[in-house]
Design an enzyme around this catalytic site. Structure first.
Site: not given
Ligand code: MV4
Length: 499
Positions: A116, A200, A235, A292
């Site tokens: 990442k 982050e 998720h 993917r």
């Molecule tokens: C975040 C976020 C808020 N702020 N990053 C969750 C999955 C992973 N790919 C990254 N995710 C998140 N990153 C920052 N800086 C909130 C999430 C997140 C989320 C993101 C996409 C889809 C669903 C989610 C559910 C909870 C938190």
């Protein structure tokens, strides 16, 4: 073009790829574990090779067994689907070293995007906006403290080798900082054998919007617009759609341009997805790249008319994209609902067993990608996704209405499914009016008490038509009565604890 392709997957995505092979005149070869001997993907493939015991590590995750099966059956290429080995750069290298073609990106692109912080640095270089935070993993408590102060709370600690929500930790204030850091590191070490963690800024209530991209080996890149994937629980996405009701022409132009830049930055070839978080002010931030084909690719197919899996195969065989960017237009709207074998009335407890009654839906604007059939046994070993229901409409409302109709027509008995939950979401004003974000379901569950919240909703009983409530009561009583399924559930709980 390839003569034969090995499909290194199971369930609905294996079926999806088998169909694309047949449509192209290519012979599909399935693989299966002990638990999947009689499964739909094996029956549809015509040729199928047994690759080992039921646990994934003994079958669908075993490099040698999969490549041996491909060689034994004279396949030219391997399609990994999603999950399992699809994003494993070592597997891609192994496949290539064995003289076979991997239907997907180069090993190096996957490795780069799997890390990442290296992905974030690459985005910075290529002017793709990222969430504010660190460029590199945190080295010390002192460094962490000063970074947290300069970013401002709340912050999010993320595993460098993580993704998909694994190994994340929100920190609300300084008092939790160091203990959270320690926990995040040890979780990351356990899950990814890499304890590195970076920081982050934590965005509250973002939307999750992603862009489908595709590229051939001749340097042609295209995007297939965006998908909205915010309706999720822990998720696990439940409902996805294309186009996103949040994205206007201006945002679409910016976000798709950023997605193409991200794909070019890692010399990407084949189909991939760039995930973004979008805040209330429609500011977007790169989150990660999925290297993917994704579960939710059909909504993009239904609004663009492009068969993404067919393109994947053609690209891997060295052909050019069969369309140019300006030929791709959005037509109408599409919705996908994932049907999981999970009980939304009972804490999403997974449900296993034999499908004793099965009626699927159909009609105009309906596509069903299912991995199951009447008589299928749903094993405990794998993802609980049974099928995807995808609808198309001239507009979002038509696609939603059609989805309600389709979900009411479907009958699945022998298992508990999340269909009532999906119908409930489709009737919420927040969903209909696009007033939802990634936190929507979590907040709803908090309000209503997770586990039993649906039962408290009077409307759901009305909404979930006779058919479904009939199926559900029948299923629940079957489910509780048979000793088989209770054994299955306790086995599942044991496995979960061991994970
Ligand atoms: C975040 C976020 C808020 N702020 N990053 C969750 C999955 C992973 N790919 C990254 N995710 C998140 N990153 C920052 N800086 C909130 C999430 C997140 C989320 C993101 C996409 C889809 C669903 C989610 C559910 C909870 C938190």
């Amino acid at each position: 073009m390839f003569r034969k392709i090995l499909i290194a997957n199971r369930g609905e995505i294996a079926v999806r790829i088998i169909r694309a092979c047949k449509d192209l005149g290519i012979q599909p070869v399935a693989v299966y574990s002990d638990a999947d001997q009689n499964s739909l993907h094996v029956r549809l493939a015509g040729e199928a090779i047994h690759i080992g015991a039921s646990p994934s590590k003994d079958s669908y995750l075993n490099f040698e067994k999969i490549v041996d099966a491909a060689k034994k059956s004279n396949c030219d290429a391997i399609h990994p689907g999603y999950g399992f080995l699809s994003e494993n750069p070592d597997f891609i290298k192994y496949v290539n070293d064995c003289g076979l073609i991997f239907i997907g990106p180069e090993s190096e692109s996957v490795r780069l995007m799997g890390n990442k912080t290296s992905a974030r640095n690459l985005m910075i270089k290529n002017m793709v906006p990222i969430v504010p935070g660190t460029k590199d993993p945190i080295q010390s408590n002192e460094e962490l403290k000063s970074i947290a102060d300069s970013i401002g709370y709340p912050i999010l600690l993320k595993a460098t080798s993580g993704g998909g929500g694994k190994g994340m930790r929100v920190v609300q204030n300084e008092s939790e900082l160091l203990s959270s850091f320690e926990m995040a590191q040890s979780e990351a070490e356990k899950a990814f054998k890499d304890k590195n963690v970076y920081v982050e800024k934590y965005l509250s209530n973002p939307k999750h919007i992603e862009v489908q991209i595709i590229a051939d080996k001749h340097g042609n890149y295209a995007h297939l617009f965006e998908r909205e994937c915010s309706i999720q629980r822990r998720h696990q996405k439940i409902i996805e759609e294309a186009p996103s009701p949040t994205v206007d022409e201006e945002l679409r132009m910016k976000i798709t341009t950023a997605a193409i830049a991200a794909a070019k930055a890692c010399n990407y070839v084949n189909a991939g997805t760039i995930e973004f978080l979008v805040d209330k002010d429609k500011i977007f931030y790169f989150l990660e790249m999925n290297t993917r084909v994704q579960v939710e690719h059909p909504v993009t197919e239904l609004i663009t008319g492009i068969d993404i899996v067919r393109e994947q195969i053609r690209i891997a065989a060295g052909e050019r994209l069969s369309f140019s960017q300006d030929e791709v237009k959005i037509r109408g709207a599409s919705l996908e609902v994932r049907i999981y074998a999970e009980d939304p009335f009972n804490n999403f407890l997974p449900s296993f067993g034999k499908i004793s009654h099965y009626r699927i839906s159909g009609g105009f604007g309906v596509r069903i990608d299912s991995g199951i059939d009447l008589g299928s046994e749903v094993p405990i070993y794998y993802d609980p996704i049974l099928a995807k229901v995808v609808t198309w409409g001239n507009d979002r409302n038509e696609a939603i209405n059609r989805m309600r109709r389709v979900l009411r027509e479907i009958q699945i008995v022998g298992l508990v499914t999340n269909i009532p939950l999906c119908l409930w979401v489709l009737n919420q004003p927040e969903f209909i009016e696009n007033k939802f974000d990634t936190q929507y379901l979590t907040n709803k569950f908090k309000e209503n008490g997770e586990g039993h919240w649906l039962q408290k909703d009077e409307k759901i009983l009305e909404l979930v038509s006779k058919t479904i409530s009939f199926s559900h009561s029948k299923i629940s009583s079957n489910h509780k009565r048979t000793s088989d399924s209770s054994t299955n559930v306790s086995n599942w709980l044991k496995r979960k604890r061991n994970d």
